[in-house]
Design a protein around this motif. Sequence first.
Motif, short mmCIF file in Angstrom:
data_model
loop_
_atom_site.label_atom_id
_atom_site.label_comp_id
_atom_site.label_asym_id
_atom_site.label_seq_id
_atom_site.Cartn_x
_atom_site.Cartn_y
_atom_site.Cartn_z
N CYS A 1 -5.97 12.52 0.25
CA CYS A 1 -5.52 12.72 -1.13
C CYS A 1 -6.69 12.54 -2.09
O CYS A 1 -6.87 13.31 -3.04
CB CYS A 1 -4.40 11.74 -1.49
SG CYS A 1 -2.83 12.02 -0.63
N GLY A 2 -7.49 11.49 -1.85
CA GLY A 2 -8.63 11.24 -2.71
C GLY A 2 -9.71 12.30 -2.61
O GLY A 2 -10.49 12.49 -3.55
N THR B 1 -3.94 9.25 3.06
CA THR B 1 -4.23 8.79 1.69
C THR B 1 -5.69 9.06 1.34
O THR B 1 -6.00 9.44 0.20
CB THR B 1 -3.92 7.29 1.56
OG1 THR B 1 -2.53 7.07 1.83
CG2 THR B 1 -4.23 6.79 0.16
N ASP C 1 0.77 3.78 -3.15
CA ASP C 1 0.37 5.16 -2.92
C ASP C 1 1.34 6.12 -3.59
O ASP C 1 0.93 7.18 -4.09
CB ASP C 1 0.33 5.42 -1.41
CG ASP C 1 -0.16 6.81 -1.09
OD1 ASP C 1 -1.35 7.08 -1.32
OD2 ASP C 1 0.64 7.64 -0.61
N TYR D 1 5.99 14.07 -1.76
CA TYR D 1 5.78 12.88 -0.95
C TYR D 1 7.11 12.37 -0.38
O TYR D 1 7.22 12.09 0.81
CB TYR D 1 5.12 11.80 -1.82
CG TYR D 1 4.79 10.52 -1.09
CD1 TYR D 1 3.52 10.29 -0.60
CD2 TYR D 1 5.74 9.51 -0.94
CE1 TYR D 1 3.19 9.11 0.06
CE2 TYR D 1 5.44 8.33 -0.29
CZ TYR D 1 4.16 8.13 0.19
OH TYR D 1 3.86 6.96 0.84
N ALA E 1 0.80 12.27 3.68
CA ALA E 1 1.00 10.84 3.41
C ALA E 1 2.47 10.47 3.46
O ALA E 1 2.85 9.41 3.97
CB ALA E 1 0.39 10.47 2.06
N HIS F 1 -9.87 10.18 -8.15
CA HIS F 1 -10.01 10.03 -6.70
C HIS F 1 -10.07 8.56 -6.28
O HIS F 1 -9.62 8.19 -5.19
CB HIS F 1 -11.30 10.72 -6.21
CG HIS F 1 -11.43 12.14 -6.62
ND1 HIS F 1 -10.93 13.18 -5.87
CD2 HIS F 1 -12.01 12.71 -7.70
CE1 HIS F 1 -11.21 14.34 -6.46
NE2 HIS F 1 -11.87 14.07 -7.58
N ILE G 1 -6.84 2.49 -1.86
CA ILE G 1 -5.65 2.28 -1.03
C ILE G 1 -5.99 2.49 0.44
O ILE G 1 -5.56 1.73 1.31
CB ILE G 1 -4.51 3.21 -1.47
CG1 ILE G 1 -4.04 2.86 -2.89
CG2 ILE G 1 -3.33 3.13 -0.50
CD1 ILE G 1 -3.08 3.87 -3.48
N ALA G 2 -6.77 3.53 0.73
CA ALA G 2 -7.15 3.80 2.12
C ALA G 2 -7.98 2.66 2.69
O ALA G 2 -7.78 2.25 3.84
CB ALA G 2 -7.93 5.12 2.19
N ARG H 1 -0.47 15.01 0.02
CA ARG H 1 0.69 14.17 -0.34
C ARG H 1 1.80 14.34 0.68
O ARG H 1 2.51 13.39 1.02
CB ARG H 1 1.19 14.54 -1.74
CG ARG H 1 0.23 14.26 -2.85
CD ARG H 1 -0.25 12.83 -2.85
NE ARG H 1 0.83 11.89 -3.15
CZ ARG H 1 0.79 10.59 -2.92
NH1 ARG H 1 -0.28 10.07 -2.34
NH2 ARG H 1 1.80 9.82 -3.24
N PHE I 1 -7.08 6.36 -4.69
CA PHE I 1 -6.71 6.73 -3.32
C PHE I 1 -7.72 6.20 -2.31
O PHE I 1 -7.36 5.77 -1.21
CB PHE I 1 -6.56 8.24 -3.20
CG PHE I 1 -5.45 8.81 -4.04
CD1 PHE I 1 -4.13 8.67 -3.65
CD2 PHE I 1 -5.72 9.46 -5.23
CE1 PHE I 1 -3.09 9.17 -4.42
CE2 PHE I 1 -4.69 9.96 -6.02
CZ PHE I 1 -3.38 9.81 -5.62
N THR J 1 0.82 -1.21 0.00
CA THR J 1 0.00 0.00 0.00
C THR J 1 0.86 1.26 0.00
O THR J 1 0.53 2.25 -0.66
CB THR J 1 -0.94 0.02 1.22
OG1 THR J 1 -0.19 -0.23 2.42
CG2 THR J 1 -2.01 -1.06 1.08
#
Length: 409
Positions: A96-97, A93, A29, A58, A112, A168, A174-175, A109, A171, A25
């Motif tokens: 981010c989305g 994360t 990301d 990042y 994260a 979006h 991933i979350a 970012r 992200f 992950t």
Amino acid sequence: MTPAPTLTPRRELWLLMTLAGIQFTHILDFMIMMPLGPQFRALFGISDAQFGLLVSAYTLAAGASGLLASTYVDRFGRKKLLLTLYVLFGVATLACGLAPSYVLLMAARVAAGLFGGVLSALCQTIVADTIPFERRGRAMSVVMTSFSVSTVAGVPLGLFLAAHFSWHAPFFGIAALSGVLVVMAALTMPRLDHHLQGVRPSTWSGLSQVLADRNHQKAFALTALMMSAGFTVVPYITLYMTANAGLRAEDIPYIYLCGGVVTLFSARWFGRATDRLGKVRTFRWLALGAVVPMVGVTLVGGLPLAAILVVTTLMFMFMSGRMIPGMAIITSAAEPRLRGTFMTLNASVQAAGMGIAAFVGGQLISRDPQGLVRNYWQAALVGALASCAAVWLAPRLTLHGATAAPAKS
């Protein structure tokens, strides 16, 4: 330092698989940003250099986080710290989305990166703490397969979600996966607080000891060179392929899919070779082997898709493969009682190397009036020189736990 408890083979496998999931992950990301470059440029009206800064933000944040973490990482149990940081990474994360603008996406970012950068160091520290030297190459290959899985499944799936829903969606995915892995890690990981037993140096004393150690300094330099060798080129592959090589947006996932499938199998072989043939010897051949396809990727304009995939797949195979013996060398170069502090500082160097390399690459490339990417080969040349310098430096490290003092094992 009190030795780590011996794990049964099954418990050891669960530990490595959990760490691989966390790494998956974290890596995804970071990686998902690069193929989304054309979308971000169009959506936010940003330049290639501004996109490079978005990628670098990042990694630079991760570097700053590692510096801060080096003051406290050895003062907490590995499991407790890992779970706390991983939860915060998942929240960042998700942010981010949800970001509606370039500025807010940049801020998310950075957040994260602050939490994700330390996760990588903790995973590598746990491997070095729990796996004997003679099996560390294979163990590292299991964790490093997270890179392959992220390219095989993660990036293509993320691009699919972005194409059919919106940018979006990757992200959010991933979350959500991070939330599942938090529960798994809480249930499967041992306590891993053996390093808290006995006499430990104070925070600043431990930090100064790590920084003053000549062998540690060489290891930090090796890390910086390894990261610089690839990230002058990798963040801009999608931009070059769509602008110069004539690939369509729907062709880009094949680059990551083919590269990931091959590295998924080659990583295990490189891990065995690392333990059998020697860490430095294996690193030398893989790092040198990465130079040719890395330069070749910047010169494939006009070639058919099949030929482009051969070059990009070879680059991914060698670039990811060299990280297996490379990280085995670096983790073994750390003084065991200071390994947590060393690895978090090393994560800072790693992130800074990636961020600076991506920034340099963004400054070297440019666009002509027709929109073609220019001077991409110059970015590859910088990476090639860094890779050759890493090959020169690797044998000059001393590895703790090796049967011989010099790093020729």
